[in-house]
Design a protein around this motif. Structure first.
Motif, PDB file in Angstrom:
ATOM      1  N   ILE A 238       0.864  -1.188   0.000  1.00 52.03           N
ATOM      2  CA  ILE A 238       0.000   0.000   0.000  1.00 52.03           C
ATOM      3  C   ILE A 238       0.896   1.232   0.000  1.00 52.03           C
ATOM      4  CG2 ILE A 238      -1.829   1.248   1.200  1.00 52.03           C
ATOM      5  CD1 ILE A 238      -2.453  -1.375   2.695  1.00 52.03           C
ATOM      6  N   LEU A 239       0.588   2.187  -0.857  1.00 50.36           N
ATOM      7  CA  LEU A 239       1.306   3.461  -0.864  1.00 50.36           C
ATOM      8  C   LEU A 239       0.440   4.527  -0.191  1.00 50.36           C
ATOM      9  CD1 LEU A 239       3.630   5.353  -1.733  1.00 50.36           C
ATOM     10  CD2 LEU A 239       2.386   5.698  -3.894  1.00 50.36           C
ATOM     11  N   PHE A 240       1.029   5.238   0.756  1.00 51.75           N
ATOM     12  CA  PHE A 240       0.326   6.339   1.429  1.00 51.75           C
ATOM     13  C   PHE A 240       1.225   7.562   1.418  1.00 51.75           C
ATOM     14  CE2 PHE A 240      -0.641   8.867   5.242  1.00 51.75           C
ATOM     15  CZ  PHE A 240      -1.976   9.142   5.015  1.00 51.75           C
ATOM     16  N   VAL A 241       0.668   8.695   0.977  1.00 51.00           N
ATOM     17  CA  VAL A 241       1.409   9.954   0.913  1.00 51.00           C
ATOM     18  C   VAL A 241       0.592  11.027   1.617  1.00 51.00           C
ATOM     19  CG1 VAL A 241       2.270  11.782  -0.604  1.00 51.00           C
ATOM     20  CG2 VAL A 241       2.576   9.380  -1.248  1.00 51.00           C
ATOM     21  N   TYR A 242       1.260  11.844   2.420  1.00 49.99           N
ATOM     22  CA  TYR A 242       0.577  13.011   2.962  1.00 49.99           C
ATOM     23  C   TYR A 242       1.510  14.204   2.908  1.00 49.99           C
ATOM     24  CZ  TYR A 242       3.108  13.378   7.406  1.00 49.99           C
ATOM     25  OH  TYR A 242       4.072  13.570   8.360  1.00 49.99           O
ATOM     26  N   GLU A 243       0.894  15.382   2.868  1.00 47.65           N
ATOM     27  CA  GLU A 243       1.671  16.603   2.742  1.00 47.65           C
ATOM     28  C   GLU A 243       0.838  17.768   3.269  1.00 47.65           C
ATOM     29  OE1 GLU A 243       4.008  17.364  -1.035  1.00 47.65           O
ATOM     30  OE2 GLU A 243       2.560  19.020  -1.148  1.00 47.65           O
ATOM     31  N   GLN A 272      -8.788  -7.037   2.413  1.00 42.67           N
ATOM     32  CA  GLN A 272      -9.672  -5.905   2.688  1.00 42.67           C
ATOM     33  C   GLN A 272      -8.939  -4.617   2.363  1.00 42.67           C
ATOM     34  OE1 GLN A 272     -10.733  -6.634   6.831  1.00 42.67           O
ATOM     35  NE2 GLN A 272     -12.752  -7.312   6.188  1.00 42.67           N
ATOM     36  N   SER A 273      -9.553  -3.802   1.513  1.00 44.78           N
ATOM     37  CA  SER A 273      -8.863  -2.613   1.023  1.00 44.78           C
ATOM     38  C   SER A 273      -8.766  -1.504   2.065  1.00 44.78           C
ATOM     39  CB  SER A 273      -9.568  -2.077  -0.224  1.00 44.78           C
ATOM     40  OG  SER A 273     -10.901  -1.695   0.075  1.00 44.78           O
ATOM     41  N   ASP A 274      -9.449  -1.636   3.196  1.00 46.74           N
ATOM     42  CA  ASP A 274      -9.345  -0.638   4.250  1.00 46.74           C
ATOM     43  C   ASP A 274      -8.573  -1.177   5.459  1.00 46.74           C
ATOM     44  OD1 ASP A 274     -11.200  -2.458   5.063  1.00 46.74           O
ATOM     45  OD2 ASP A 274     -12.674  -1.009   5.748  1.00 46.74           O
ATOM     46  N   ALA A 275      -7.858  -2.277   5.278  1.00 45.07           N
ATOM     47  CA  ALA A 275      -7.092  -2.875   6.372  1.00 45.07           C
ATOM     48  C   ALA A 275      -5.595  -2.628   6.136  1.00 45.07           C
ATOM     49  CB  ALA A 275      -7.370  -4.370   6.460  1.00 45.07           C
ATOM     50  N   TRP A 276      -4.910  -2.220   7.200  1.00 42.95           N
ATOM     51  CA  TRP A 276      -3.489  -1.929   7.124  1.00 42.95           C
ATOM     52  C   TRP A 276      -2.676  -3.033   7.793  1.00 42.95           C
ATOM     53  CZ3 TRP A 276      -1.685   2.499   4.665  1.00 42.95           C
ATOM     54  CH2 TRP A 276      -2.644   3.464   4.349  1.00 42.95           C
ATOM     55  N   LYS A 338     -20.244  17.051   1.085  1.00 45.29           N
ATOM     56  CA  LYS A 338     -21.289  16.447   1.905  1.00 45.29           C
ATOM     57  C   LYS A 338     -20.877  15.126   2.528  1.00 45.29           C
ATOM     58  CE  LYS A 338     -25.149  18.467  -0.682  1.00 45.29           C
ATOM     59  NZ  LYS A 338     -26.373  18.163  -1.464  1.00 45.29           N
ATOM     60  N   PHE A 339     -20.052  14.340   1.838  1.00 43.15           N
ATOM     61  CA  PHE A 339     -19.850  12.959   2.238  1.00 43.15           C
ATOM     62  C   PHE A 339     -18.509  12.691   2.917  1.00 43.15           C
ATOM     63  CE2 PHE A 339     -22.599  13.061  -1.546  1.00 43.15           C
ATOM     64  CZ  PHE A 339     -23.761  12.577  -0.973  1.00 43.15           C
ATOM     65  N   GLY A 340     -17.592  13.633   2.859  1.00 49.07           N
ATOM     66  CA  GLY A 340     -16.331  13.473   3.559  1.00 49.07           C
ATOM     67  C   GLY A 340     -15.342  12.583   2.829  1.00 49.07           C
ATOM     68  N   SER A 341     -14.188  12.405   3.444  1.00 48.53           N
ATOM     69  CA  SER A 341     -13.083  11.689   2.829  1.00 48.53           C
ATOM     70  C   SER A 341     -13.301  10.179   2.834  1.00 48.53           C
ATOM     71  CB  SER A 341     -11.787  12.018   3.576  1.00 48.53           C
ATOM     72  OG  SER A 341     -10.744  11.182   3.149  1.00 48.53           O
ATOM     73  N   LEU A 342     -12.759   9.511   1.804  1.00 52.64           N
ATOM     74  CA  LEU A 342     -12.727   8.052   1.750  1.00 52.64           C
ATOM     75  C   LEU A 342     -11.318   7.509   1.958  1.00 52.64           C
ATOM     76  CD1 LEU A 342     -15.182   7.049  -1.130  1.00 52.64           C
ATOM     77  CD2 LEU A 342     -15.543   6.935   1.340  1.00 52.64           C
ATOM     78  N   ILE A 343     -10.378   8.394   2.272  1.00 57.36           N
ATOM     79  CA  ILE A 343      -9.014   7.952   2.554  1.00 57.36           C
ATOM     80  C   ILE A 343      -8.871   7.746   4.055  1.00 57.36           C
ATOM     81  CG2 ILE A 343      -6.577   8.582   2.512  1.00 57.36           C
ATOM     82  CD1 ILE A 343      -7.001  10.032  -0.055  1.00 57.36           C
ATOM     83  N   ASP A 344      -8.527   6.549   4.443  1.00 59.80           N
ATOM     84  CA  ASP A 344      -8.292   6.242   5.849  1.00 59.80           C
ATOM     85  C   ASP A 344      -6.799   6.315   6.127  1.00 59.80           C
ATOM     86  OD1 ASP A 344      -8.382   3.935   4.088  1.00 59.80           O
ATOM     87  OD2 ASP A 344      -7.818   2.747   5.838  1.00 59.80           O
ATOM     88  N   ASN A 345      -6.437   6.820   7.289  1.00 60.78           N
ATOM     89  CA  ASN A 345      -5.034   6.978   7.646  1.00 60.78           C
ATOM     90  C   ASN A 345      -4.453   5.692   8.197  1.00 60.78           C
ATOM     91  OD1 ASN A 345      -4.970   9.741   6.990  1.00 60.78           O
ATOM     92  ND2 ASN A 345      -5.875  10.273   8.970  1.00 60.78           N
ATOM     93  N   PRO A 346      -3.138   5.503   8.045  1.00 61.49           N
ATOM     94  CA  PRO A 346      -2.494   4.317   8.625  1.00 61.49           C
ATOM     95  C   PRO A 346      -2.578   4.331  10.147  1.00 61.49           C
ATOM     96  CG  PRO A 346      -1.065   5.417   7.029  1.00 61.49           C
ATOM     97  CD  PRO A 346      -2.199   6.325   7.279  1.00 61.49           C
TER      98      PRO A 346
END
Length: 351
Positions: A238-243, A272-276, A338-346
């Protein structure tokens, strides 16, 4: 549920506190008495006071913004903050019921309220905006149950504004001119793309559980948060980038100036795509100061807002072009208010 329908029958103005209120506290130019048992959270943009009944989900929230520079009228400042602070947080189905502007200690104060929905919740939102000279400040109140009515009214009646000074106004104007934010830019902008198998059925692409998601959150104070998550069935990691950093606007030019950020590779935890899984290593990610040509478009048919970013050269942040070879090198983001983010943080990730 009964809402605070008669809130404006009481004092909604910034007045001197009564002796029965708790000890006053001060934030920026506003003095207030915090209701007993409420929680306090401060940040660079303002202060939030809140109480939540964990058993029932009932809540009450009060937000006091910091003073900011503004050349707009009292009504224009109210309209801007109603759009930014109220409609940017919950779904409001009607125009606010307004009260006449009054004068308090050198400030022109205007207030309004309306019902709102927030998922399964309904409630009442109230906005008070004060303007003096070339500066403005607002107080927002939201609640989904009238059992907080006495506490909210006591809080309102405890509010007191310090008399504005000319020197404060001048400093605010000078500081604000460094970075003027377009209100239409503020919000969460997303670019979500689903992974496909490469196969088609009846002309329709077949999707996997994989995806690439990119987001810009542009804030009213001129700061931003960028995140990118890539979870692909064709990849083991999984690649995760924040800035984070600041942004500024000049005509149709948007400059992104990062201050902090990094990329990370994580292992997967099953399919599971939301599991780290666990953090493996840092990704080869370089923060870049980039200036984009940008466009803001609104499509009345679908009622969609689109932000188009056009870098002068490829950037690591954008991660390459998803367009065809002959298409312009640009990136399209949709407003997702309205619906917020779909990116979950590690796990353990904090900003």
């Amino acid at each position: 549920m009964k809402l605070l329908k008669f809130l404006f029958l009481f004092s909604l103005l910034f007045v001197l506190s009564c002796t029965s209120f708790a000890q006053k506290q001060t934030f920026d130019v506003v003095s207030y008495a915090m209701p007993k048992g409420w929680q306090e959270l401060k940040n660079d943009a303002g202060i939030q006071l809140s109480f939540t009944d964990k058993k029932t989900g009932d809540y009450a929230i009060a937000v006091i913004t910091k003073v900011k520079a503004s050349d707009a009228s009292t009504t224009e400042n109210f309209d801007n903050d109603w759009l930014r602070l109220v409609k940017g947080s919950v779904q409001v189905n009607a125009e606010p019921m307004m009260q006449e502007s009054t004068k308090q200690n050198g400030w022109a104060v205007i207030s309004g309220e309306a019902n709102y929905t927030d998922g399964a919740n309904t409630g009442m939102a109230t906005l008070l905006t004060a303007t003096a000279g070339r500066q403005t400040i607002s107080v927002v109140l939201m609640t989904n149950n009238n059992k907080f009515q006495e506490e909210i009214l006591a809080f309102i009646n405890s509010l007191e504004l310090a008399k504005p000074t000319q020197s404060e106004t001048g400093n605010l104007i000078a500081a604000t001119k460094i970075n003027v934010v377009n209100p239409a830019m503020v919000g969460l902008w997303i670019d979500y793309n689903a992974e496909t198998t490469g196969n088609y059925v009846n002309g329709n692409p077949q999707y996997t559980a994989g995806y690439t998601r990119k987001e810009y959150a542009f804030y009213p104070n001129g700061t931003y948060l960028f995140r990118r998550k890539q979870w692909m069935t064709s990849m083991k990691e999984i690649l995760f980038v924040y800035e984070t950093g600041t942004y500024s606007l000049a005509g149709n030019q948007l400059t992104i100036n990062p201050k902090k950020g990094m990329g990370e590779w994580w292992s997967k935890a099953g399919q599971q795509s939301d599991a780290w899984g666990t953090r493996l290593k840092a990704a080869d990610y370089k923060m870049e100061k980039v200036t984009y040509a940008f466009e803001l478009k609104y499509f009345s048919g679908s009622q969609d807002h689109t932000l188009i970013l056009k870098p002068l050269k490829p950037t690591q942040r954008d991660g390459g072009s998803f367009n065809n070879a002959n298409d312009p090198y640009e990136f399209h983001y949709s407003l997702r208010e309205k619906f917020g983010s779909l990116i979950d943080n590690p796990p353990g990730f904090k900003l």
